[in-house]
Scaffold this active site. Structure first.
Site, short mmCIF file in Angstrom:
data_model
loop_
_atom_site.label_atom_id
_atom_site.label_comp_id
_atom_site.label_asym_id
_atom_site.label_seq_id
_atom_site.Cartn_x
_atom_site.Cartn_y
_atom_site.Cartn_z
N GLY A 31 -4.85 39.47 -21.50
CA GLY A 31 -4.06 39.67 -22.64
C GLY A 31 -3.45 40.85 -22.14
O GLY A 31 -2.90 41.42 -22.64
N LYS A 32 -3.48 41.11 -20.84
CA LYS A 32 -3.15 42.48 -20.22
C LYS A 32 -1.43 42.96 -20.51
O LYS A 32 -1.03 44.07 -21.17
CB LYS A 32 -2.85 43.10 -18.98
CG LYS A 32 -4.72 43.35 -18.04
CD LYS A 32 -4.72 43.17 -17.11
CE LYS A 32 -3.69 42.73 -15.82
NZ LYS A 32 -4.84 41.70 -15.85
N ASP A 56 1.96 42.86 -11.13
CA ASP A 56 1.60 42.48 -10.65
C ASP A 56 2.31 40.72 -9.86
O ASP A 56 3.45 40.91 -10.93
CB ASP A 56 0.72 41.62 -12.25
CG ASP A 56 -0.09 40.49 -12.06
OD1 ASP A 56 -0.19 40.05 -10.58
OD2 ASP A 56 -1.00 39.85 -12.90
N GLU A 229 -16.13 38.66 -24.05
CA GLU A 229 -17.56 38.19 -23.06
C GLU A 229 -18.28 38.69 -22.09
O GLU A 229 -17.63 39.82 -21.52
CB GLU A 229 -16.62 36.90 -22.34
CG GLU A 229 -16.29 36.20 -23.48
CD GLU A 229 -15.54 34.90 -23.06
OE1 GLU A 229 -15.27 35.05 -21.48
OE2 GLU A 229 -14.64 34.06 -23.22
N ASN A 256 -9.69 41.89 -26.86
CA ASN A 256 -8.61 40.67 -27.62
C ASN A 256 -9.40 39.29 -27.32
O ASN A 256 -10.24 39.11 -27.20
CB ASN A 256 -7.67 40.10 -25.97
CG ASN A 256 -5.60 40.45 -26.30
OD1 ASN A 256 -5.09 40.18 -27.69
ND2 ASN A 256 -5.78 41.19 -25.28
N CYS A 267 -15.71 24.21 -38.36
CA CYS A 267 -16.27 23.92 -36.67
C CYS A 267 -16.84 24.86 -35.99
O CYS A 267 -17.46 26.56 -35.85
CB CYS A 267 -14.81 24.85 -36.64
SG CYS A 267 -14.81 25.30 -34.73
N CYS A 270 -16.06 27.19 -33.56
CA CYS A 270 -15.71 28.45 -33.78
C CYS A 270 -16.52 29.26 -34.21
O CYS A 270 -17.14 30.24 -33.63
CB CYS A 270 -15.17 28.38 -35.32
SG CYS A 270 -13.24 27.04 -34.33
#
Length: 326
Positions: A31-32, A56, A229, A256, A267, A270
């Site tokens: 999400g940069k 980029d 992560e 993000n 869920c 989730c």
């Protein structure tokens, strides 16, 4: 998890009016671009003029704003003082070669010699970009950088150009007169060697000056963007270490795509993912709480595309996100 010492927003960047260069970087797919577009939108509220540049080759700015951008600065629809441009460093160097006065044997030989040195093409295209950007007089420039790995390569460019100048100087003094003579006999233009030297020298001067500014925390800061992560956090730590080694200021991390499942949600996927994210978020706080503003952004149910959605999303950079309660 230790108590947050610094506000979990990017308000500090908006408040620091001396900033000229702001980089947003991190691993691919975190999400940069959304972060850099949102930050540029917030800066446009408090600064006279803002330029957003994507280096980029994927050119995500056009997709994010739903508007076609090119290598020339273009006003972003819906804003008076926000401009954007997308640059492909590889095509920038190609154009520069075509435009340069390289008629005759000496010119082309010097070009071949220069480009035989690893990184010279990138260094020269970066210098061209910087020369162009510096002449445009924007209050602040936000870079949406290529994924980590390419991000910090420009810091080695002054050394690369020094090497190119040194090599050309040695070869030029040894063989210059002979090649110049042959070149003029074959109808080539004189002075190509000097042109090449002058071009490299002016570029080295630009890059050296810009790099000095990059190392000044009053003028430059780097926003690290990641997701909660293992690999992304590992990459962020590597990036922070590298930035520190290069003396580039970094004191903001955007985390993000965080999940905030409702208590009543059944869920399983989730809740498992939320647990994993919380584990790595706790690690991020442990590592960075003392010196970093850690901004937490949610995973949304729809894409953030178009000026209105980006404006809405950008508010979360300055006001901490509050997950909806059950």
């Amino acid at each position: 998890m230790s108590e947050e010492l610094l506000p979990p927003t990017l308000q500090n960047i908006l408040d620091q009016k001396s900033l000229k260069w702001i980089f947003c970087g991190g691993k691919g797919g975190v999400g940069k671009t959304t972060t850099s577009c949102s930050l540029a939108i917030q800066l446009a509220k408090v600064r006279e003029s803002v330029l957003l540049i994507s280096t980029d080759p994927a050119h995500n700015l056009s997709d994010a704003f739903g508007q076609k951008f090119s290598k020339d600065a273009t006003k972003v629809n819906g804003f008076d003082n926000l401009f954007a441009m997308e640059i492909d460093p590889t095509s920038a160097i190609q154009e520069m070669v075509e435009q340069s006065d390289s008629n005759g044997m000496m010119g082309s030989m010097m070009q071949d010699l220069a480009f035989a040195i690893p990184g010279v093409d990138e260094a020269m295209s970066f210098a061209e970009i910087m020369k162009h950007v510096k002449s445009m007089q924007y209050s602040v420039i936000v870079f949406d950088t290529a994924p980590t790995g390419h991000t910090l390569r420009f810091l080695s460019f002054p050394t690369v150009l020094e090497k190119a100048l040194g090599k050309l100087s040695t070869l030029g003094s040894r063989f210059g007169p002979m090649i110049s003579q042959m070149s003029s006999m074959m109808g080539g233009e004189a002075g190509s060697q000097e042109d090449m030297f002058a071009k490299l020298e002016s570029m080295r001067a630009v890059i050296t000056e810009v790099n000095t500014q990059f190392k000044d925390p009053e003028k430059t800061t780097f926003v690290c963007v990641c997701i909660s992560e293992f690999l992304s956090l590992y990459e962020t730590e590597r990036l922070v270490q590298e930035l520190t080694a290069y003396e580039i200021d970094t004191h903001n991390i955007v985390v993000n795509q965080l999940l905030f499942p409702k208590k009543s949600s059944n869920c399983e996927h989730c809740s498992v993912r939320h647990k994993m994210q919380q584990k790595y978020l706790a690690e991020a706080h442990e590592l960075y709480d003392e010196f970093f503003h850690i901004v937490k952004l949610p995973l949304l149910t729809e894409e953030v595309r178009g000026p209105e959605k980006l404006k809405e999303f950008s508010e979360m950079l300055v006001k901490p996100y509050q997950p909806p309660q059950d």
